[in-house]
Design a protein around this motif. Structure first.
Motif, PDB file in Angstrom:
ATOM      1  N   ARG A 140       4.725   2.598  -7.520  1.00 11.64           N
ATOM      2  CA  ARG A 140       4.066   3.516  -8.459  1.00 11.64           C
ATOM      3  C   ARG A 140       4.417   3.088  -9.882  1.00 11.64           C
ATOM      4  NH1 ARG A 140       0.636   6.952  -5.749  1.00 11.64           N
ATOM      5  NH2 ARG A 140       1.552   7.494  -3.762  1.00 11.64           N
ATOM      6  N   VAL A 141       3.389   2.783 -10.658  1.00  9.90           N
ATOM      7  CA  VAL A 141       3.573   2.332 -12.035  1.00  9.90           C
ATOM      8  C   VAL A 141       2.628   3.148 -12.909  1.00  9.90           C
ATOM      9  CG1 VAL A 141       3.468   0.331 -13.574  1.00  9.90           C
ATOM     10  CG2 VAL A 141       4.086   0.020 -11.189  1.00  9.90           C
ATOM     11  N   ASP A 142       3.045   3.433 -14.138  1.00  8.85           N
ATOM     12  CA  ASP A 142       2.189   4.180 -15.059  1.00  8.85           C
ATOM     13  C   ASP A 142       0.858   3.462 -15.242  1.00  8.85           C
ATOM     14  OD1 ASP A 142       4.244   5.981 -15.456  1.00  8.85           O
ATOM     15  OD2 ASP A 142       4.938   5.026 -17.305  1.00  8.85           O
ATOM     16  N   CYS A 143      -0.214   4.236 -15.320  1.00  7.97           N
ATOM     17  CA  CYS A 143      -1.562   3.678 -15.480  1.00  7.97           C
ATOM     18  C   CYS A 143      -1.658   2.804 -16.725  1.00  7.97           C
ATOM     19  CB  CYS A 143      -2.596   4.794 -15.569  1.00  7.97           C
ATOM     20  SG  CYS A 143      -2.810   5.700 -14.032  1.00  7.97           S
ATOM     21  N   GLU A 144      -1.019   3.243 -17.804  1.00  9.82           N
ATOM     22  CA  GLU A 144      -1.085   2.481 -19.052  1.00  9.82           C
ATOM     23  C   GLU A 144      -0.450   1.106 -18.888  1.00  9.82           C
ATOM     24  OE1 GLU A 144       0.399   5.574 -18.963  1.00  9.82           O
ATOM     25  OE2 GLU A 144      -1.229   6.762 -19.799  1.00  9.82           O
TER      26      GLU A 144
END
Length: 100
Positions: free
Chosen positions: A56-60
């Motif tokens: 899980r990684v930030d969309c930005e």
């Protein structure tokens, strides 16, 4: 009864822009490696094994890496490897921890 002919999927010809982008990314990687951009770079014939993971990684963050062109997963891996190697360098050797 007659045998049905197998349907085979035809490869779609790659668009010219896509091929150029892939070549451009490959050339950039080679030049970066030759220029010493990665001191810990592995030769192409001695690459470490890869493991597929769900992360899980930030969309930005993902959008930024993707905006730099093809190969965003490789770039993320390189950055994580650099952080790992720097962390290993900072760790004190076990023998020096016992001295004081």
């Amino acid at each position: 009864m007659t045998a049905k002919a197998k349907k085979t999927k035809r490869k779609k010809p790659q668009s010219r822009g896509r091929r150029i982008a892939r070549l451009h990314g490959s050339v950039e990687d080679d030049l970066f490696w030759l220029a010493g951009g990665e001191a810990e770079a592995e030769p192409r014939w001695n690459r470490p094994r890869k493991q597929q993971v769900s992360l899980r990684v930030d969309c930005e963050v993902v959008d930024w890496f993707k905006s730099k062109g093809p190969g965003y997963q490789t770039r993320i891996n390189r950055i994580l490897r650099r952080v790992m190697m720097e962390g290993k360098k900072r760790e004190l050797p076990h023998s020096s921890q016992n001295r004081a």
